[in-house]
Design an enzyme around this catalytic site. Structure first.
Site, short mmCIF file in Angstrom:
data_model
loop_
_atom_site.label_atom_id
_atom_site.label_comp_id
_atom_site.label_asym_id
_atom_site.label_seq_id
_atom_site.Cartn_x
_atom_site.Cartn_y
_atom_site.Cartn_z
N TRP A 1 0.84 -1.20 0.00
CA TRP A 1 0.00 0.00 0.00
C TRP A 1 0.88 1.25 0.00
CZ3 TRP A 1 -1.12 -4.33 3.01
CH2 TRP A 1 -2.29 -5.02 2.63
N VAL B 1 -6.57 -10.99 7.49
CA VAL B 1 -7.46 -12.16 7.42
C VAL B 1 -6.64 -13.45 7.51
CG1 VAL B 1 -9.43 -11.16 6.19
CG2 VAL B 1 -7.44 -11.94 4.89
N HIS C 1 -6.82 1.97 1.48
CA HIS C 1 -7.91 1.01 1.25
C HIS C 1 -9.06 1.36 2.19
CE1 HIS C 1 -5.64 -1.94 4.21
NE2 HIS C 1 -5.68 -0.71 4.66
N ARG D 1 -3.39 5.92 -3.59
CA ARG D 1 -2.09 5.26 -3.50
C ARG D 1 -1.04 6.03 -4.29
NH1 ARG D 1 -3.59 -1.12 -3.69
NH2 ARG D 1 -5.20 -0.94 -2.07
N ALA E 1 -14.40 -10.82 6.01
CA ALA E 1 -14.26 -9.48 5.44
C ALA E 1 -13.96 -9.64 3.95
CB ALA E 1 -13.15 -8.70 6.12
N GLN F 1 -13.23 1.79 -3.44
CA GLN F 1 -13.35 0.40 -2.98
C GLN F 1 -14.67 0.23 -2.26
OE1 GLN F 1 -10.04 -0.84 -0.46
NE2 GLN F 1 -8.84 -1.48 -2.26
#
Ligand code: DAH
Length: 338
Positions: A163, A264, A181, A207, A306, A221
Site C-alpha cells: 500500500w 485475514v 484502502h 495510492r 471481510a 473500494q
C-alpha cells in the site's frame, strides 16, 4: 382668367407632387402598426389628403380636371403598392427568419446523470443491503493506526509495501495519511460497536503509484465486514456467491483461491469466469483473531469474514472498458455513455 386657371392647375398638380413626397417620407418613418394605420388614414383614407384633392377637382376646367385627376389616381395606385410593400417588410423584420419555427421538434432538456463509479457502488452496496448489510462511510484522511496497525500490519511489516502511501504533511504529527484502502473502517466499526456486525463501506482510496490502464492513484473500494458468534468460511462463500450472481448473472462461475492479506486468516481472492478466463474481482478472508482483539473483541467467542473490491474494476469488466483512467478524466464522451 386663363392665367389664374393655369396657376390653379399647376397648384393642383404640385399638390399631387407634395402629397407624394410627404407620403413617401412619412411611410419610411412609420414603424409600428399604429403608425402605419394612421399613415394609411392620412393618405389613402376616405377623408385623407388624396380624396380631398380629388373632391376639389370640380372647381377646375374640364381639361385640367382630367390631367390632375389622372395624376392623383396614379399616385393612389403607387401609394397603395408602397403601403403593401412596407407592411410586408415590417412583418418580416418583427419576426426575423428562423426565430420561431413551430414545425421544429422540441429540444430535449439537458440532464445530468450519476457517475459510472457511483452507479456501480450503488449497485454493489444495494446487493449487500438486501442481504442484511448496512452501508457506512469513513474518513479519507486517516490515521496510520486504523489504516495499518489495527489491521495487523505493524510498521516494519513487509506487507506495508503493498500500500504505497500518500502521507499528509503536518507540523504536529506524522501519522496522518490518505487511506490506501477502505479496510480501516473494519477497525473503526468494531471499535465503536458490539457484535453482531454486518456493514459495507464504499469510498475513495489513494495510492502513491504511477498510473496506467489498470492502475490509478485514486479509486474507489467497497469493503465488507460481518462479525458474530459462529460465522464460518461457508458464510463468506455463500454471501460472495450470491453477490456475484446478482452483479454478473445467475449462471456466472466463481472461483476462490488462497491469497494473503495480513488482516485475514485464511485469506482468499475470488475470480469470475469471463469468456473462459478467470478474472480476479475481490480479496476476502476470515477476520484475523488479532484484528478482532485489537478492536476489543473476544476472538474465542466471535468470528467474522471481510472482503474488499474495486467498483471501477467491476464496471470495466461489465462494460468492456479497457482503461481505468477514463473514470477520472471527466471526458463527457465517456461519462455520457452511462
Ligand atoms: N484492503 C485490500 C486491498 O486494498 C482488499 C481486501 C482484501 C479487503 C481482503 C478485505 C479483505 O477486507 O478481507 O487490496
Amino acid at each position: 382668367m386663363t392665367e389664374v386657371q393655369d396657376n390653379e392647375v399647376t397648384d393642383s398638380i404640385e399638390s399631387v407632387e407634395d402629397i407624394k413626397l410627404a407620403a413617401i417620407s412619412a411611410l419610411e418613418t412609420s414603424e409600428t402598426s399604429e403608425q402605419l394605420e394612421s399613415w394609411r388614414v392620412e393618405f389613402l383614407g376616405r377623408k385623407g389628403r388624396l380624396t380631398a384633392l380629388l373632391r376639389g377637382l370640380g372647381s377646375l376646367e374640364i381639361e385640367d380636371r382630367k390631367v390632375v385627376g389622372a395624376a392623383a389616381n396614379r399616385l393612389r395606385g403607387e401609394l397603395e403598392q408602397l403601403f403593401e410593400e412596407r407592411i410586408t417588410r415590417s412583418k418580416s423584420s418583427q419576426a426575423p427568419v428562423g426565430s420561431i419555427d413551430i414545425t421544429l421538434p422540441g429540444r430535449k432538456p439537458a440532464h445530468g446523470g450519476l457517475h459510472p463509479s457511483t452507479q456501480m457502488i450503488r449497485e454493489i452496496t444495494q446487493a449487500f443491503n438486501e442481504m442484511g448489510f448496512q452501508t457506512v462511510e469513513g474518513p479519507e484522511v486517516e490515521l496510520e493506526k486504523y489504516n495499518f496497525d489495527m489491521l495487523n500490519i505493524p510498521a516494519d511489516h513487509p506487507a506495508r509495501d503493498q500500500w504505497d502511501t500518500i502521507w499528509i504533511d503536518s507540523e504536529t504529527r506524522s501519522d496522518v495519511l490518505l487511506r490506501t484502502h477502505t479496510s480501516p473502517m473494519q477497525a473503526r466499526v468494531m471499535e465503536a460497536n458490539d457484535p453482531p456486525i454486518r456493514v459495507v463501506v464504499p469510498g475513495k482510496c489513494y495510492r502513491y503509484e504511477s498510473t496506467d490502464a489498470t492502475h490509478e492513484w485514486h479509486f474507489n473500494q467497497v469493503e465488507g465486514l460481518a462479525v458474530d458468534e459462529g460465522i464460518t468460511f461457508a458464510d463468506l462463500k455463500g454471501t460472495l456467491y450470491e453477490f456475484a450472481r446478482r452483479i454478473f448473472g445467475p449462471s456466472r462461475k466463481v472461483r476462490f483461491r488462497c491469497d494473503f492479506f495480513p488482516f485475514v486468516e485464511p485469506g482468499v481472492d475470488m475470480s469470475i469466469d469471463w469468456n473462459g478466463r478467470w478474472i480476479e474481482i475481490l480479496g476476502a478472508g476470515m477476520v484475523h483473531p488479532k484484528v478482532l482483539e485489537n478492536a476489543g473483541y473476544d476472538s474465542s467467542k466471535y468470528t467474522g469474514f471481510a472482503f474488499g473490491m474495486g467498483p471501477e474494476r467491476i464496471s470495466m469488466l461489465r462494460n468492456e472498458i479497457t482503461d481505468i483512467r477514463h473514470f477520472f478524466s471527466n471526458d463527457l464522451r465517456f461519462l455520457t455513455q452511462f
